[in-house]
Design an enzyme around this catalytic site. Structure first.
Site, PDB file in Angstrom:
ATOM      1  N   SER A  94      16.043  14.534 -32.697  1.00 34.13           N
ATOM      2  CA  SER A  94      15.178  13.578 -32.009  1.00 34.13           C
ATOM      3  C   SER A  94      15.924  12.837 -30.898  1.00 34.13           C
ATOM      4  O   SER A  94      16.341  13.442 -29.927  1.00 34.13           O
ATOM      5  CB  SER A  94      14.575  12.609 -33.031  1.00 34.13           C
ATOM      6  N   LYS A 130      -0.940  12.239 -23.494  1.00 31.03           N
ATOM      7  CA  LYS A 130      -0.348  11.351 -22.486  1.00 31.03           C
ATOM      8  C   LYS A 130       1.116  11.077 -22.811  1.00 31.03           C
ATOM      9  O   LYS A 130       1.998  11.175 -21.929  1.00 31.03           O
ATOM     10  CB  LYS A 130      -1.126  10.027 -22.428  1.00 31.03           C
TER      11      LYS A 130
END
Length: 278
Positions: A94, A130
Site C-alpha cells: 500500500s 473518482k
C-alpha cells in the site's frame, strides 16, 4: 557530426552528485505524519552535508494524505532519495509501494514483496472511480517519470497485484535487488538518477551511515497511532463521560475531552503536535 555528439554526451554526463553521507530513515510500521517529519529532517540534513537519503521500508501501509505529501517531498528533493524494501522477508504494501515507486532509486531485498495498493477507508476498500482514477493517474505519472512500469502502478491499485523482488526487477518496477545496505550502495554507485527533472550521475564516495532517529514528538505520535493505544484511550474517555453523566462531576468531562483530543494527535502534522504539547 561526431564532435557534436561527443560534446553533447560530455555535457549530458557532466552533472554529478557526490554523496559522502547516507541518512537512513527506518519506516518500520504504519506510515503517518511522524514519517513525513522524519523524511523532511533527513532531506534537510542530506542537503546540508552532501548526502543522500535511504528509506528502509518495512510497512503494511498508512495514511493516504501523508503518503501523497511524502511523494511530493521526494519528487522535489534536492538530494537523491533511495527506497529499499528491507530487511529480507519484509514488505512494503500500500503506502509503502507508493513511497518506493516515488524514490529516485527503488530497490528490494531478495525475498520481499510490494503491492496491494487499493485505498481503504474505515476498514473497507474504496471503489469510487473518482478516488481510484486520481490515485492511478498520479502513481502512473510518478512511476513513468523515473522510467518505471506504469502498468504495475495501475494494477496494484485496481487488482491489488503483488510482486516479489525478482519479478519487480524483471518488469522494471524497481531498479535494483540487493541483499543488504552495503550491497545496495555498491550497486547504485554511478547510477543515473533524475533529480528535479535533471538527469544526474550519483557518485558514492567514502560513505558514512547516519541513522535519523525519531524525535520525542515523532515517537509520541507513533505511539498514539498504535490501534491498541488508540482503543484504550477511546474506551477510557467513554468511561469518564459515562461517569460524568452518572455523577454530574465536571472534572470527569474535562479529562475525557483532553483524552479524546490527545487520541486525535496522530492525525495532525507533527510540528503542530509539538506546539500543542507546549
Amino acid at each position: 557530426m561526431r564532435i557534436f555528439l561527443f560534446v553533447l554526451l560530455l555535457v549530458f554526463f557532466s552533472s554529478a552528485y557526490t554523496a559522502t553521507t547516507v541518512y537512513v530513515v527506518k519506516i518500520d510500521g504504519v506510515v503517518g505524519p511522524y514519517t513525513l517529519s522524519q523524511l523532511q529532517r533527513a532531506v534537510s540534513l542530506a542537503e546540508q552535508n552532501n548526502g543522500l537519503v535511504l528509506l528502509l521500508l518495512n510497512t503494511p501501509g498508512g495514511l493516504a494524505d501523508t503518503t501523497l505529501q511524502m511523494m511530493k517531498e521526494i519528487g522535489n528533493s534536492p538530494v537523491p532519495v533511495v527506497g529499499f524494501v528491507y530487511p529480507d522477508y519484509g514488505y512494503a504494501w500500500s503506502a509503502g509501494t507508493y513511497i518506493l515507486m516515488s524514490t529516485h532509486i527503488a530497490a528490494m531485498a531478495p525475498h520481499t514483496v510490494i503491492g496491494s495498493c487499493q485505498p481503504i477507508a474505515g476498514g473497507a476498500p474504496i471503489n469510487q472511480s473518482k478516488t481510484l482514477n486520481a490515485l492511478i493517474g498520479y502513481l502512473e505519472t510518478v512511476a513513468k517519470s523515473y522510467g518505471r512500469n506504469g502498468t504495475f502502478a495501475r494494477l496494484c491499485i485496481t487488482q491489488n497485484v503483488n510482486l516479489g523482488a525478482e519479478e519487480a526487477l524483471k518488469y522494471r518496477v524497481i531498479d535494483v535487488v540487493a541483499v543488504d545496505v552495503g550491497d545496495l550502495l555498491k550497486k547504485i554507485n554511478g547510477s543515473s538518477v533524475v533529480l528535479r527533472n535533471q538527469r544526474t550521475e550519483l557518485v558514492i564516495a567514502g560513505v558514512v551511515l547516519r541513522s535519523v532517529e525519531p524525535t520525542f514528538t515523532e515517537t509520541l505520535q507513533m505511539w498514539l497511532s498504535d490501534p491498541v493505544v488508540s482503543s484504550i484511550l477511546s474506551l477510557l474517555a467513554f468511561i469518564l463521560l459515562l461517569a460524568a453523566f452518572l455523577t454530574g462531576h465536571p472534572a470527569a468531562v474535562v479529562v475525557a475531552i483532553i483524552i479524546l483530543v490527545i487520541s486525535m494527535f496522530t492525525f495532525i502534522p507533527t510540528a503542530w503536535l509539538g506546539v500543542a504539547l507546549i
